[in-house]
Design a protein around this motif. Structure first.
Motif, PDB file in Angstrom:
ATOM      1  N   ASN A   1     -85.476  -8.251  -3.841  1.00 17.07           N
ATOM      2  CA  ASN A   1     -85.386  -8.049  -2.395  1.00 17.07           C
ATOM      3  C   ASN A   1     -85.504  -6.580  -2.012  1.00 17.07           C
ATOM      4  O   ASN A   1     -86.069  -6.247  -0.965  1.00 17.07           O
ATOM      5  CB  ASN A   1     -84.079  -8.652  -1.872  1.00 17.07           C
ATOM      6  CG  ASN A   1     -84.140 -10.168  -1.784  1.00 17.07           C
ATOM      7  OD1 ASN A   1     -85.013 -10.728  -1.133  1.00 17.07           O
ATOM      8  ND2 ASN A   1     -83.237 -10.832  -2.475  1.00 17.07           N
TER       9      ASN A   1
ATOM     10  N   ARG B   1     -84.118 -11.825   1.276  1.00 12.09           N
ATOM     11  CA  ARG B   1     -82.902 -12.641   1.301  1.00 12.09           C
ATOM     12  C   ARG B   1     -81.699 -11.746   1.569  1.00 12.09           C
ATOM     13  O   ARG B   1     -81.255 -10.999   0.698  1.00 12.09           O
ATOM     14  CB  ARG B   1     -82.735 -13.381  -0.022  1.00 12.09           C
ATOM     15  CG  ARG B   1     -83.958 -14.183  -0.454  1.00 12.09           C
ATOM     16  CD  ARG B   1     -84.252 -15.332   0.486  1.00 12.09           C
ATOM     17  NE  ARG B   1     -85.488 -16.012   0.157  1.00 12.09           N
ATOM     18  CZ  ARG B   1     -85.608 -16.990  -0.743  1.00 12.09           C
ATOM     19  NH1 ARG B   1     -84.551 -17.391  -1.417  1.00 12.09           N
ATOM     20  NH2 ARG B   1     -86.782 -17.572  -0.957  1.00 12.09           N
TER      21      ARG B   1
ATOM     22  N   LYS C   1     -89.151  -5.885  -1.963  1.00 10.15           N
ATOM     23  CA  LYS C   1     -89.776  -6.450  -0.764  1.00 10.15           C
ATOM     24  C   LYS C   1     -89.588  -5.521   0.439  1.00 10.15           C
ATOM     25  O   LYS C   1     -90.481  -5.402   1.283  1.00 10.15           O
ATOM     26  CB  LYS C   1     -89.189  -7.826  -0.460  1.00 10.15           C
ATOM     27  CG  LYS C   1     -89.650  -8.919  -1.406  1.00 10.15           C
ATOM     28  CD  LYS C   1     -88.987 -10.248  -1.044  1.00 10.15           C
ATOM     29  CE  LYS C   1     -89.413 -11.367  -1.971  1.00 10.15           C
ATOM     30  NZ  LYS C   1     -88.742 -12.643  -1.628  1.00 10.15           N
TER      31      LYS C   1
ATOM     32  N   TYR D   1     -91.428 -10.930   5.024  1.00 10.18           N
ATOM     33  CA  TYR D   1     -91.415 -10.669   3.591  1.00 10.18           C
ATOM     34  C   TYR D   1     -90.322 -11.458   2.856  1.00 10.18           C
ATOM     35  O   TYR D   1     -90.100 -11.238   1.666  1.00 10.18           O
ATOM     36  CB  TYR D   1     -91.264  -9.166   3.325  1.00 10.18           C
ATOM     37  CG  TYR D   1     -92.543  -8.418   3.579  1.00 10.18           C
ATOM     38  CD1 TYR D   1     -93.401  -8.084   2.544  1.00 10.18           C
ATOM     39  CD2 TYR D   1     -92.926  -8.083   4.871  1.00 10.18           C
ATOM     40  CE1 TYR D   1     -94.592  -7.420   2.778  1.00 10.18           C
ATOM     41  CE2 TYR D   1     -94.130  -7.427   5.130  1.00 10.18           C
ATOM     42  CZ  TYR D   1     -94.951  -7.101   4.072  1.00 10.18           C
ATOM     43  OH  TYR D   1     -96.141  -6.442   4.311  1.00 10.18           O
ATOM     44  N   ASP D   2     -89.688 -12.352   3.564  1.00 13.43           N
ATOM     45  CA  ASP D   2     -88.706 -13.250   2.958  1.00 13.43           C
ATOM     46  C   ASP D   2     -87.635 -12.467   2.200  1.00 13.43           C
ATOM     47  O   ASP D   2     -87.306 -12.780   1.045  1.00 13.43           O
ATOM     48  CB  ASP D   2     -89.410 -14.246   2.031  1.00 13.43           C
ATOM     49  CG  ASP D   2     -88.487 -15.372   1.579  1.00 13.43           C
ATOM     50  OD1 ASP D   2     -87.549 -15.685   2.338  1.00 13.43           O
ATOM     51  OD2 ASP D   2     -88.681 -15.899   0.477  1.00 13.43           O
TER      52      ASP D   2
ATOM     53  N   SER E   1     -90.195 -13.332  -7.087  1.00 11.82           N
ATOM     54  CA  SER E   1     -90.615 -12.197  -6.270  1.00 11.82           C
ATOM     55  C   SER E   1     -91.929 -11.613  -6.760  1.00 11.82           C
ATOM     56  O   SER E   1     -92.735 -11.111  -5.982  1.00 11.82           O
ATOM     57  CB  SER E   1     -89.530 -11.112  -6.265  1.00 11.82           C
ATOM     58  OG  SER E   1     -88.354 -11.578  -5.633  1.00 11.82           O
TER      59      SER E   1
ATOM     60  N   ALA F   1     -88.184 -11.330   7.980  1.00  8.76           N
ATOM     61  CA  ALA F   1     -88.688 -12.708   8.013  1.00  8.76           C
ATOM     62  C   ALA F   1     -90.045 -12.812   7.330  1.00  8.76           C
ATOM     63  O   ALA F   1     -90.284 -13.719   6.509  1.00  8.76           O
ATOM     64  CB  ALA F   1     -88.785 -13.188   9.465  1.00  8.76           C
TER      65      ALA F   1
END
Length: 514
Positions: A404, A389, A407, A386-387, A434, A384
């Motif tokens: 992602n 997906r 991240k 670091y978003d 990103s 959540a």
């Protein structure tokens, strides 16, 4: 020669790399194919060059449908490609590389190297290349090697030229020279396809721009479009391209590197007596063309290089000689340049990757047992924050996009109690959206008072993130200069020119010079 691609579709299993792509390139035009890494640009050009066969669609040259079973067919039809990774034999001479695959012989079956030398001399003279036909390729600078690639393509009378990410290994000055060469070729009537993800280059040289996203053409743009407009087309949403940061606020924490030397297995010195200091609350960006010791430097800082001498002291404590685990446990966060190889285990879940090197004690392991509930709660928090997906923390990391995946690496490394962050190529292969997020996190880490070392071959990124810039060339430090140093000066330094000579001024009061 007019090039047209109609409805080109290329699939790799369930992955559709190219989805009914249409493209027209006219003679006397530089047509830029712009898109993120993984958007399908290189796949499309490999179809054109005969390296891949399209599942659907047609290739037309001057309105005639053509089929290429391999690069030889494409070259015979007048198509040349300058690859991102040079297709040269290092131990051959320039002339030998140019004639390779198209050898001509004299009486008695002897190779006709004289004609190859003449062809090299003729093309080099036409463009002012200053290339010696008898020079061994591995002895040539990278920029000259690229000129050899261009000579190779032109020696086969190419009317359509494809440049695939050609500036990845060039200094800014070499990039400018390449742009001039492309314009000259265009003015002589060549149809040029220029593949890149760098907005600055697109706007500098393109006549037309086609933007590709997720294997599809999503629009065309004018070279007069702003970086923001082009980035929005690439990503599909508005993005912030400017790195926002306040002036550094130095702390007492510091990384001090003294006389660091790294020797390869073959005895070659890869990092040569490098010394520098990074204060807490400061980003030191390491700039330079790829392959000048930056990789070995970052690996030496975290204990991944075997033959290391000199000193690396973090807050007064020596790191040289410690194991990788002990260095990480001492508060060093490390973002490796190749996340797939060194940063993640693709078959492991997101949750497993987030605790890869933290399973030797609390909070994730107690009395020898992995605390799954603690791990999963931690993973959900980081996904959540670091978003990332994803459908959930049990998703295998290998199924995530490059952005992602990066991240996940950042979430793991920045969640430890940090005393130093080392980030190598932190946005390589990452989408623009990103990149915005990653840059923000790096600046936030710096603002907590931690020393940060960022290695980037993207000069714009190095300048944007840095408080000071250290330029490396052939394993040595050319100089350490302020982030406000002009690009042309940094470009000369990347070619090994000392800062005082590159700027034409006395280096005093211009930063620390090594």
């Amino acid at each position: 020669m007019r090039l047209e691609l109609r409805g080109i579709t290329k699939r790799f299993g369930a992955l559709v790399a190219n989805d009914h792509i249409d493209l027209v390139v006219a003679p006397g035009e530089i047509h830029c194919l712009l898109g993120e890494n993984g958007a399908g640009k290189s796949t499309l050009m490999n179809v054109l060059y005969g390296l891949y066969q399209a599942d659907e669609g047609q290739i037309l040259l001057d309105d005639e449908v053509r089929t290429f079973d391999g690069p030889g067919d494409a070259m015979a039809a007048g198509i040349g490609m300058v690859h991102q990774h040079f297709m040269l034999v290092p131990v051959f001479t320039v002339a030998e590389n140019v004639m390779l695959g198209h050898e001509s012989t004299r009486a008695g079956g002897v190779l006709d190297l004289d004609s190859a030398r003449d062809r090299v001399t003729e093309i080099a003279g036409r463009f002012g290349f200053h290339v010696d036909p008898d020079a061994v390729v591995e002895d040539l600078p990278v920029g000259v090697q690229q000129r050899v690639e261009i000579i190779k393509a032109l020696s086969r009378d190419a009317d359509v030229l494809v440049f695939d990410e050609p500036t990845a290994v060039l200094t800014p000055q070499e990039t400018d020279e390449l742009m001039a060469i492309m314009r000259q070729l265009r003015d002589e009537g060549a149809a040029i396809v220029f593949i890149t993800h760098k907005l600055r280059e697109v706007r500098a040289v393109a006549d037309r721009i086609t933007v590709v996203r997720h294997g599809k053409v999503v629009g065309e743009a004018s070279p007069t479009a702003t970086d923001g407009e082009l980035a929005s087309l690439m990503v599909g949403r508005a993005v912030q391209l400017t790195v926002r940061k306040d002036a550094p606020r130095p702390t007492e924490s510091e990384l001090v590197v003294s006389d660091l030397r790294v020797t390869g297995a073959d005895g070659q010195v890869l990092v040569d007596d490098v010394s520098f200091t990074v204060r807490g609350g400061e980003v030191l960006a390491v700039a330079g063309v790829q392959g000048n010791g930056q990789t070995e430097l970052t690996e030496a800082l975290v204990g991944l290089q075997g033959s290391v001498s000199g000193s690396v002291r973090l807050d007064g404590k020596e790191l040289v000689g410690r194991s990788v685990r002990r260095i990480l446990q001492s508060g060093v966060g490390f973002v490796p340049e190749d996340r797939s190889e060194d940063g993640l285990v693709g078959e492991f879940t997101i949750a497993e990757n987030l605790v890869l090197d933290r399973t030797d004690g609390p909070p994730f392991v107690r009395r020898g047992a992995l605390q799954l509930a603690t791990r999963d709660e931690f993973a959900r928090e980081k996904v959540a924050e670091y978003d990332v997906r994803t459908q959930g923390i049990e998703t295998r990391v290998g199924r995530l996009s490059g952005g992602n995946q990066q991240k996940v690496v950042l979430a793991r490394e920045l969640s430890r109690e940090l005393r130093l962050l080392v980030a190598a190529q932190p946005t390589r292969g990452v989408d623009v959206g990103s990149i915005e997020f990653i840059h923000k996190r790096i600046v936030e880490t710096r603002d907590t008072g931690i020393p940060v070392v960022v290695v980037s071959t993207e000069l714009d990124e190095a300048v944007a993130l840095a408080d000071r810039i250290m330029v490396m060339y052939r394993g040595r430090v050319v100089g350490i200069v302020p982030a406000t140093t002009p690009r042309d000066v940094l470009g000369l330094m990347m070619a090994g020119v000392p800062p005082e000579e590159a700027s034409g001024t006395d280096p005093e009061n211009e930063g620390d010079v090594a």
